[in-house]
Every structure is written in structure tokens, then in C-alpha cells.
Design a protein around this motif. Structure first.
Motif, PDB file in Angstrom:
ATOM      1  N   THR A 134      -5.630  -1.956 -12.402  1.00 17.08           N
ATOM      2  CA  THR A 134      -6.242  -0.638 -12.216  1.00 17.08           C
ATOM      3  C   THR A 134      -7.130  -0.627 -10.968  1.00 17.08           C
ATOM      4  OG1 THR A 134      -8.125  -1.103 -13.706  1.00 17.08           O
ATOM      5  CG2 THR A 134      -6.127  -0.187 -14.687  1.00 17.08           C
ATOM      6  N   PHE A 135      -8.338  -0.044 -11.087  1.00 11.77           N
ATOM      7  CA  PHE A 135      -9.199   0.076  -9.907  1.00 11.77           C
ATOM      8  C   PHE A 135      -9.878  -1.240  -9.541  1.00 11.77           C
ATOM      9  CE2 PHE A 135      -9.048   4.364  -8.439  1.00 11.77           C
ATOM     10  CZ  PHE A 135      -9.679   4.293  -7.197  1.00 11.77           C
ATOM     11  N   TYR A 136      -9.866  -2.223 -10.431  1.00 12.97           N
ATOM     12  CA  TYR A 136     -10.300  -3.554 -10.025  1.00 12.97           C
ATOM     13  C   TYR A 136      -9.416  -4.033  -8.876  1.00 12.97           C
ATOM     14  CZ  TYR A 136     -13.328  -4.366 -14.119  1.00 12.97           C
ATOM     15  OH  TYR A 136     -14.325  -4.319 -15.053  1.00 12.97           O
ATOM     16  N   SER A 137      -8.105  -3.893  -9.042  1.00 10.61           N
ATOM     17  CA  SER A 137      -7.167  -4.337  -8.007  1.00 10.61           C
ATOM     18  C   SER A 137      -7.425  -3.636  -6.690  1.00 10.61           C
ATOM     19  CB  SER A 137      -5.727  -4.094  -8.457  1.00 10.61           C
ATOM     20  OG  SER A 137      -5.345  -4.992  -9.464  1.00 10.61           O
ATOM     21  N   HIS A 138      -7.602  -2.330  -6.746  1.00 11.70           N
ATOM     22  CA  HIS A 138      -7.780  -1.598  -5.501  1.00 11.70           C
ATOM     23  C   HIS A 138      -9.062  -2.023  -4.799  1.00 11.70           C
ATOM     24  CE1 HIS A 138      -7.252   1.707  -2.642  1.00 11.70           C
ATOM     25  NE2 HIS A 138      -8.572   1.806  -2.690  1.00 11.70           N
ATOM     26  N   GLY A 139     -10.156  -2.133  -5.544  1.00 12.54           N
ATOM     27  CA  GLY A 139     -11.419  -2.512  -4.926  1.00 12.54           C
ATOM     28  C   GLY A 139     -11.369  -3.893  -4.301  1.00 12.54           C
ATOM     29  N   ILE A 140     -10.834  -4.876  -5.031  1.00  7.90           N
ATOM     30  CA  ILE A 140     -10.785  -6.251  -4.531  1.00  7.90           C
ATOM     31  C   ILE A 140      -9.871  -6.359  -3.315  1.00  7.90           C
ATOM     32  CG2 ILE A 140     -10.041  -8.585  -5.123  1.00  7.90           C
ATOM     33  CD1 ILE A 140     -10.959  -7.962  -8.015  1.00  7.90           C
ATOM     34  N   ALA A 141      -8.699  -5.731  -3.374  1.00 10.13           N
ATOM     35  CA  ALA A 141      -7.779  -5.773  -2.235  1.00 10.13           C
ATOM     36  C   ALA A 141      -8.389  -5.067  -1.020  1.00 10.13           C
ATOM     37  CB  ALA A 141      -6.452  -5.129  -2.619  1.00 10.13           C
ATOM     38  N   THR A 142      -9.130  -3.992  -1.251  1.00 12.84           N
ATOM     39  CA  THR A 142      -9.776  -3.275  -0.148  1.00 12.84           C
ATOM     40  C   THR A 142     -10.833  -4.150   0.522  1.00 12.84           C
ATOM     41  OG1 THR A 142      -9.392  -1.149  -1.220  1.00 12.84           O
ATOM     42  CG2 THR A 142     -11.086  -1.219   0.482  1.00 12.84           C
ATOM     43  N   ILE A 143     -11.595  -4.908  -0.264  1.00 15.29           N
ATOM     44  CA  ILE A 143     -12.579  -5.825   0.319  1.00 15.29           C
ATOM     45  C   ILE A 143     -11.885  -6.805   1.259  1.00 15.29           C
ATOM     46  CG2 ILE A 143     -14.257  -7.638  -0.179  1.00 15.29           C
ATOM     47  CD1 ILE A 143     -14.767  -6.240  -2.871  1.00 15.29           C
ATOM     48  N   ALA A 144     -10.755  -7.354   0.825  1.00 15.56           N
ATOM     49  CA  ALA A 144     -10.034  -8.315   1.659  1.00 15.56           C
ATOM     50  C   ALA A 144      -9.569  -7.679   2.968  1.00 15.56           C
ATOM     51  CB  ALA A 144      -8.842  -8.875   0.883  1.00 15.56           C
ATOM     52  N   LEU A 145      -9.004  -6.485   2.907  1.00 16.17           N
ATOM     53  CA  LEU A 145      -8.546  -5.812   4.124  1.00 16.17           C
ATOM     54  C   LEU A 145      -9.704  -5.497   5.054  1.00 16.17           C
ATOM     55  CD1 LEU A 145      -5.929  -3.335   2.603  1.00 16.17           C
ATOM     56  CD2 LEU A 145      -5.438  -5.328   4.038  1.00 16.17           C
ATOM     57  N   CYS A 146     -10.813  -5.002   4.485  1.00 15.71           N
ATOM     58  CA  CYS A 146     -11.957  -4.622   5.315  1.00 15.71           C
ATOM     59  C   CYS A 146     -12.629  -5.842   5.928  1.00 15.71           C
ATOM     60  CB  CYS A 146     -12.959  -3.830   4.482  1.00 15.71           C
ATOM     61  SG  CYS A 146     -12.412  -2.163   4.040  1.00 15.71           S
ATOM     62  N   GLU A 147     -12.757  -6.938   5.161  1.00 13.24           N
ATOM     63  CA  GLU A 147     -13.366  -8.142   5.717  1.00 13.24           C
ATOM     64  C   GLU A 147     -12.496  -8.726   6.825  1.00 13.24           C
ATOM     65  OE1 GLU A 147     -14.584 -11.107   2.965  1.00 13.24           O
ATOM     66  OE2 GLU A 147     -16.139  -9.859   2.058  1.00 13.24           O
ATOM     67  N   ALA A 148     -11.184  -8.748   6.610  1.00 20.26           N
ATOM     68  CA  ALA A 148     -10.291  -9.267   7.646  1.00 20.26           C
ATOM     69  C   ALA A 148     -10.396  -8.440   8.916  1.00 20.26           C
ATOM     70  CB  ALA A 148      -8.855  -9.297   7.130  1.00 20.26           C
ATOM     71  N   TYR A 149     -10.485  -7.133   8.756  1.00 17.84           N
ATOM     72  CA  TYR A 149     -10.627  -6.268   9.929  1.00 17.84           C
ATOM     73  C   TYR A 149     -11.988  -6.460  10.585  1.00 17.84           C
ATOM     74  CZ  TYR A 149     -11.258  -2.113  12.778  1.00 17.84           C
ATOM     75  OH  TYR A 149     -11.530  -1.272  13.824  1.00 17.84           O
ATOM     76  N   MET A 194       0.829  -1.208   0.000  1.00 16.46           N
ATOM     77  CA  MET A 194       0.000   0.000   0.000  1.00 16.46           C
ATOM     78  C   MET A 194       0.862   1.257   0.000  1.00 16.46           C
ATOM     79  SD  MET A 194      -2.982   1.196   2.675  1.00 16.46           S
ATOM     80  CE  MET A 194      -4.143  -0.048   2.121  1.00 16.46           C
ATOM     81  N   ARG A 195       0.474   2.248  -0.799  1.00 13.18           N
ATOM     82  CA  ARG A 195       1.151   3.542  -0.816  1.00 13.18           C
ATOM     83  C   ARG A 195       0.682   4.395   0.363  1.00 13.18           C
ATOM     84  NH1 ARG A 195      -0.604   2.371  -5.965  1.00 13.18           N
ATOM     85  NH2 ARG A 195       1.038   1.960  -7.502  1.00 13.18           N
ATOM     86  N   PRO A 196       1.419   5.442   0.705  1.00 10.48           N
ATOM     87  CA  PRO A 196       1.037   6.269   1.853  1.00 10.48           C
ATOM     88  C   PRO A 196      -0.360   6.882   1.740  1.00 10.48           C
ATOM     89  CG  PRO A 196       3.302   6.709   1.259  1.00 10.48           C
ATOM     90  CD  PRO A 196       2.763   5.796   0.191  1.00 10.48           C
ATOM     91  N   ASP A 197      -0.854   7.095   0.505  1.00 11.24           N
ATOM     92  CA  ASP A 197      -2.189   7.668   0.360  1.00 11.24           C
ATOM     93  C   ASP A 197      -3.290   6.610   0.417  1.00 11.24           C
ATOM     94  OD1 ASP A 197      -1.817   6.377  -2.033  1.00 11.24           O
ATOM     95  OD2 ASP A 197      -2.297   8.090  -3.309  1.00 11.24           O
ATOM     96  N   GLY A 198      -2.919   5.353   0.678  1.00 13.18           N
ATOM     97  CA  GLY A 198      -3.906   4.294   0.775  1.00 13.18           C
ATOM     98  C   GLY A 198      -4.174   3.568  -0.517  1.00 13.18           C
ATOM     99  N   SER A 199      -3.469   3.889  -1.571  1.00 16.50           N
ATOM    100  CA  SER A 199      -3.743   3.319  -2.885  1.00 16.50           C
ATOM    101  C   SER A 199      -3.129   1.934  -3.046  1.00 16.50           C
ATOM    102  CB  SER A 199      -3.201   4.243  -3.982  1.00 16.50           C
ATOM    103  OG  SER A 199      -3.264   3.606  -5.241  1.00 16.50           O
ATOM    104  N   LEU A 200      -3.925   1.034  -3.597  1.00 13.99           N
ATOM    105  CA  LEU A 200      -3.450  -0.264  -4.074  1.00 13.99           C
ATOM    106  C   LEU A 200      -3.704  -0.381  -5.563  1.00 13.99           C
ATOM    107  CD1 LEU A 200      -4.690  -2.358  -1.053  1.00 13.99           C
ATOM    108  CD2 LEU A 200      -2.314  -2.219  -1.810  1.00 13.99           C
ATOM    109  N   TRP A 201      -3.896   0.756  -6.197  1.00 15.75           N
ATOM    110  CA  TRP A 201      -4.068   0.824  -7.655  1.00 15.75           C
ATOM    111  C   TRP A 201      -2.766   0.364  -8.302  1.00 15.75           C
ATOM    112  CZ3 TRP A 201      -1.873   2.701 -11.995  1.00 15.75           C
ATOM    113  CH2 TRP A 201      -2.667   2.890 -13.120  1.00 15.75           C
ATOM    114  N   GLU A 202      -2.869  -0.346  -9.420  1.00 11.82           N
ATOM    115  CA  GLU A 202      -1.679  -0.849 -10.097  1.00 11.82           C
ATOM    116  C   GLU A 202      -1.972  -1.044 -11.575  1.00 11.82           C
ATOM    117  OE1 GLU A 202      -0.925  -4.405  -7.922  1.00 11.82           O
ATOM    118  OE2 GLU A 202      -2.860  -5.284  -8.418  1.00 11.82           O
ATOM    119  N   LYS A 203      -0.926  -1.022 -12.383  1.00  8.43           N
ATOM    120  CA  LYS A 203      -1.075  -1.226 -13.817  1.00  8.43           C
ATOM    121  C   LYS A 203      -1.621  -2.633 -14.079  1.00  8.43           C
ATOM    122  CE  LYS A 203       2.575   1.938 -15.311  1.00  8.43           C
ATOM    123  NZ  LYS A 203       3.858   2.069 -16.042  1.00  8.43           N
ATOM    124  N   GLY A 204      -2.401  -2.738 -15.090  1.00 11.86           N
ATOM    125  CA  GLY A 204      -3.004  -4.022 -15.419  1.00 11.86           C
ATOM    126  C   GLY A 204      -4.305  -4.229 -14.670  1.00 11.86           C
TER     127      GLY A 204
END
Length: 541
Positions: A304-319, A292-302
């Protein structure tokens, strides 16, 4: 004239004739007219195939007899040595090294190295033991939206038929099913899972398929704790699996890791649970935290925002499932990045931050916001209002069907399923006529034999809807999914669905994760429309 002819003696009284340029040292400074004629005759003979005399070669290169022979020889040999050096030494000897950089366009992204660099395979367990036990390595910026402790922490419901800009009504704050009471994720507990499987149409075969799928996903974890859509590069696979994702997704490590973690979390396996995958989940979460970048982004090439959304679901569900405070800043920061990246006009999300949205990418962000709500993280009500505006802009038939970028683009089963599930998450009541018509469309289309992106969303919709529609849908969906799982060899436990665009793009890891989550539908989320559901208004600040 030849070099063997004797020179004529010079005479002071004899008139000097200007020397013709190009003669060798064997020539004469004062040649007579007869000599010139003989030279012309020799020259003409050379044009019809005879070898010209030496002085013709010298004339072409304008070598003056005033240069001594050793000097001419030195120059010639130096030139030959320079030519040999140019051919022998690499070009870097003569000029500095240059690097060609080509910026990728929309259809082709630069591909980074596939080799894991952080850890050896044997170090995953060590990472699992130590991760989440130390202070976060990423220094997060200060935030103006800290986690909220009260139960009414996030506004996640807006009625489909009556959009209000003054308040966001009716969140389900708890659900009571039999002896189970808790939030939407409470069905994943070991004590109630078997009861929910039996009650809502699961089977021993579906549970066995889930167990086998989780083993395959675990076996394809990368050495650094994450996963890759190039799953065949995992240390334990060694290229034995086929059907990796497209090269464009090689860089989408956060997306692959988030997608791989969701089936474990859906089965109740966390980094705090005593189950067999505790270390596996720990390593995966640590990978996302470190990426994760300091601004909270998990956006990445290839990805894109699919990656960020899916990774965010995993972090939020785990929490949400563990309450681990070390996860809280990462989960909240990822949600904050979604909030800041929303299209401020249209209300959706697409590939780049603040870009006009599409239904597919927006669906994953809505699910991430819902997961944050279940974890009692902060979700601004204004963000939810804008999501509703976006859905209104892409709907057809009053909200029964949905397009991709607008009502006229790509009106297929997948976008309709995403739109309908998003409406459910935002609080649409079961009595809403548009939602009922939408469910009717899904029943008419039925489960797809190949399109598991559509199946993933549609199965959740029918699970929440319940009744005879769910019974009929589940029987087909469950049995065809179990039957299509690989049963032998190294591929055992995985899936791949031919003739489907999403499957071809995401490969075997994507197909396996989606299939496992579909078979976990009986307990992954408690039904929204349970009769005992408790709801309450949530006024805006």
C-alpha cells in the motif's frame, strides 16, 4: 407366463381382451383371466425374494411390443455410449472453460507469481550499464509543479509550539560541521564518513557490520533488478535463507526494492559513484522507474502507501545525491502523488489515497517529502501545513507522545518515535519543551531488543538531539545490533528479530535493511541541531 409357452391361436369370434401395458414380444395380446391370475401369483412370489419374470422389467419401463427388438437394442446401446463418453472426456468438451475470480478482502490479498520474468541473473550487470542511460520508458503526464532550482525550493519546517498559517518558517539550508558543508546528505561522502563515524560514536565493528549487511542485500537481488520480501527466491539464494516476509507482501516489490536501496544510498553508494555497488543500485533504480505508473504512483497491494513512501525516498535520495536529470521526473512525480493522496481534511496518509491517516504510514511520507526538499524538488507549503495539523490531532502531552489513529489508539513507543522525528523534520526547535519531554520518554524506554521499527526512528531522534542522551543510547543500540548480526554461512551479514510483529511481516530483508540503516546513523543524515546550522525563513507564495 413364460416366453417358452406356445402362443394360442387367434380367433375372429373370440372377444379381444385389452393388452396389459409393458408386455414383451413373447407375450399374448388376448390373455385370459387365468393367465392374469398366474401373472399376479408370479408377481407376489417376486416380492418375497424370487427373481421376477422378464415381463416385470419390461412393464416398469413401458416397452411396447410394437417396437422391434433391434430398435430397442439400438436405443440402449446409444445411451450406454453417451454415458461412457461423458465419463471419458473432460468437462471442457461439453461446456466452455470458466474462471473463478475472488476479490481479496482487507485481510487477504491475491498473490502474484513469485518467479522473476524480465531478466536472467546474468543480465543484471547489462541492465546496470544501460539503465538511466536511455530515455524513460514510462510516459509521464504533464505536470504543473516542475522541479524548482532555487535553494528555497520547499517548505519543510513549522515550529511545534506556534503553528502559523501565513508562513512556514526556518529551513536549514546548509550545515557546516568541521570542513563539511552541504545538505543533509553530505555526510555520506567517502571523504568525511570515517570522520563522522569517529566523532559520533561509530566503531570499526559497526562499519564492518554495515559492509557485511550490504553484501547480503546485494546477494538477494532478484533477476529483474528489484528485490522481494520473498528473498529466498533470489537466484543466488536458492531457498537457503529462512524467514521470508508474509505472503501478503509478495506483491510489494516496489516497497522491498526501495527498502533494499536505502542502505546502499546511506553508505554513499549510488548509480554514479565508483563504488562496488554502482551496478546494483542502477538495476534497482531502473526497476522502480519501470514500475511507476504514469501518474507517479508506486502504490501496490500488500505494501500500500508504505511501498510508495519508501520507494519515493529512494528515488529522491538518489536524485539529491547525484543530480541525475533522468531521475528528476520520476522523483517529482512520486512526490506529486503523495501530495495528491494526502487526506484533505486530516492531513495524514494511510493505506489508500486521501484516506484518514495513521502515524506510521504518515511518517514515511514525511521522510519522503524531506528527501524531496533535500533534492530541491517542489513540495507545496500547504502539504506541510496539513501534516502539522495531522500531528496535532494524534499527539498527547502537548506533543511529547503520539497515538496511531488518534491520541487514544495504540499509544506505543513506535508511534511516539515517528511523531517526534516528524516534528523535528518539520522544524521543531530543540528548545521546545514537548520535544524535550518526548526525548525523556525514549530514554526511559531505551533501545528495544526486538522492535527495530521503533529503534530506527528513535535512534535518528537521539542522533539529532545529541549530548549525553545520544552517547548513552548509542552505546546500547550500536553494540546490541552488531552482536545480533549473523556471522556464518549463507545468512552471514543478515538479521532477523524474533517476537516482533514488523519483523515477522517483513522478514529477513526488512530486518537487515533496518539494522544497516541504524548503524549508518552517524553519516546518513547530518544532525539537525548542529550549532553551526544555518536557518532562514521561507515565506509562502
Amino acid at each position: 407366463m413364460s416366453d417358452s409357452q406356445p402362443r394360442q391361436p387367434h380367433s375372429a369370434k373370440k372377444k379381444r381382451t385389452p393388452r396389459a401395458p409393458g408386455l414383451e414380444e413373447g407375450g399374448v395380446l388376448g390373455e385370459t383371466t387365468a393367465d392374469a391370475k398366474r401373472e399376479d401369483a408370479i408377481s407376489r412370489e417376486a416380492t418375497v425374494g424370487e427373481e421376477p419374470p422378464r415381463f416385470m422389467f419390461n412393464r416398469r419401463f413401458l416397452i411396447d411390443r410394437r417396437f422391434p427388438g433391434w430398435a430397442i437394442s439400438l436405443v440402449v446401446h446409444l445411451a450406454l455410449l453417451a454415458l461412457l463418453a461423458f465419463l471419458t472426456f473432460p468437462t471442457q468438451f461439453f461446456e466452455p472453460e470458466r474462471e473463478l475470480v475472488i476479490a481479496p478482502d482487507e485481510s487477504e490479498q491475491a498473490v502474484e507469481s513469485l518467479e522473476p520474468t524480465a531478466l536472467e541473473p546474468t543480465e543484471i550487470e547489462l541492465l546496470a550499464e544501460e539503465s538511466l542511460q536511455v530515455e524513460p520508458q514510462v510516459q509521464l503526464e504533464t505536470t504543473s509543479t516542475p522541479p524548482v532550482e532555487s535553494d528555497a525550493s520547499a517548505a519543510m519546517a513549522i515550529d511545534l509550539a506556534d503553528l502559523s498559517l501565513q508562513k512556514v518558517p526556518r529551513n536549514e539550508l546548509s550545515t557546516l560541521i568541521g570542513g563539511l558543508q552541504g545538505n543533509d546528505l553530505s555526510g555520506r561522502g567517502e571523504q568525511v564518513r570515517s570522520e563522522l563515524v569517529a566523532r559520533y560514536g561509530g566503531s570499526q565493528a559497526s562499519e564492518a557490520a554495515v559492509a557485511s549487511g550490504l553484501k547480503w542485500i546485494e546477494a538477494h537481488q532478484m533477476a529483474d533488478g528489484g528485490w522481494s520480501f520473498a528473498h529466498h527466491l533470489a537466484p543466488s539464494c536458492k531457498g537457503r535463507c529462512d524467514k521470508p516476509g508474509v505472503p501478503l507482501l509478495v506483491q510489494a516489490r516496489s516497497g522491498a526494492t526501495g527498502l533494499a536501496l536505502l542502505p546502499f544510498l546511506g553508505a554513499g553508494q549510488t548509480h554514479k559513484s565508483p563504488g562496488p555497488y554502482r551496478k546494483t543500485v542502477k538495476a534497482g533504480l531502473a526497476f522502480l522507474m519501470g514500475r511507476m505508473r504514469p501518474d507517479g504512483s508506486l502504490w501496490e497491494k500488500g505494501g500500500t502507501f508504505y511501498s510508495h513512501g519508501i520507494a519515493t525516498i529512494a528515488l529522491c535520495e538518489a536524485y539529491a545525491m547525484t543530480g541525475d536529470k533522468k531521475l528528476a521526473p520520476y522523483a517529482q512525480r512520486a512526490i506529486d502523488f503523495i501530495v495528491r493522496s494526502q487526506d484533505p481534511v486530516g492531513g495524514g496518509w494511510r493505506y489508500e489515497p486521501r484516506q484518514p491517516g495513521d502515524t506510521s504510514v504518515s511518517g514515511w511520507q514525511v521522510m519522503a517529502l524531506k528527501s524531496a526538499y533535500m533534492g530541491k524538488l517542489h513540495v507545496p507549503a500547504e502539504t506541510i501545513r496539513r501534516v502539522e495539523l495531522f500531528l496535532n490531532s494524534v499527539q498527547l502531552d502537548g506533543g511529547a507522545r503520539y497515538g496511531y489513529l488518534n491520541p487514544k489508539t495504540k499509544k506505543d513507543e513506535g508511534t511516539t518515535a515517528v511523531g517526534l522525528l516528524s516534528r523535528m523534520y518539520l522544524g521543531s526547535k530543540k528548545s521546545n519543551p514537548a520535544l524535550a519531554r518526548g526525548v525523556g520518554h525514549l530514554m526511559k524506554w531505551g533501545p528495544s531488543p526486538n522492535n527495530y521499527y521503533y529503534n530506527y526512528y528513535a535512534t535518528q531522534i537521539l542522533r539529532h538531539w545529541g549530548g549525553d542522551e545520544w552517547t548513552d543510547w548509542n552505546r546500547i543500540m550500536r553494540d546490541q545490533t552488531v552482536a545480533r548480526q549473523e556471522k556464518k554461512g549463507h545468512l552471514r551479514g543478515s538479521w532477523f528479530f524474533e517476537k516482533d510483529h514488523s519483523s515477522e511481516v517483513g522478514g529477513r530483508l526488512y530486518c537487515t535493511a533496518m539494522a544497516v540503516m541504524i548503524l549508518e546513523v552517524y553519516y546518513r543524515h547530518l544532525p539537525i541541531y548542529a550549532k553551526e546550522s544555518v536557518q532562514a525563513d521561507f515565506p509562502l507564495d
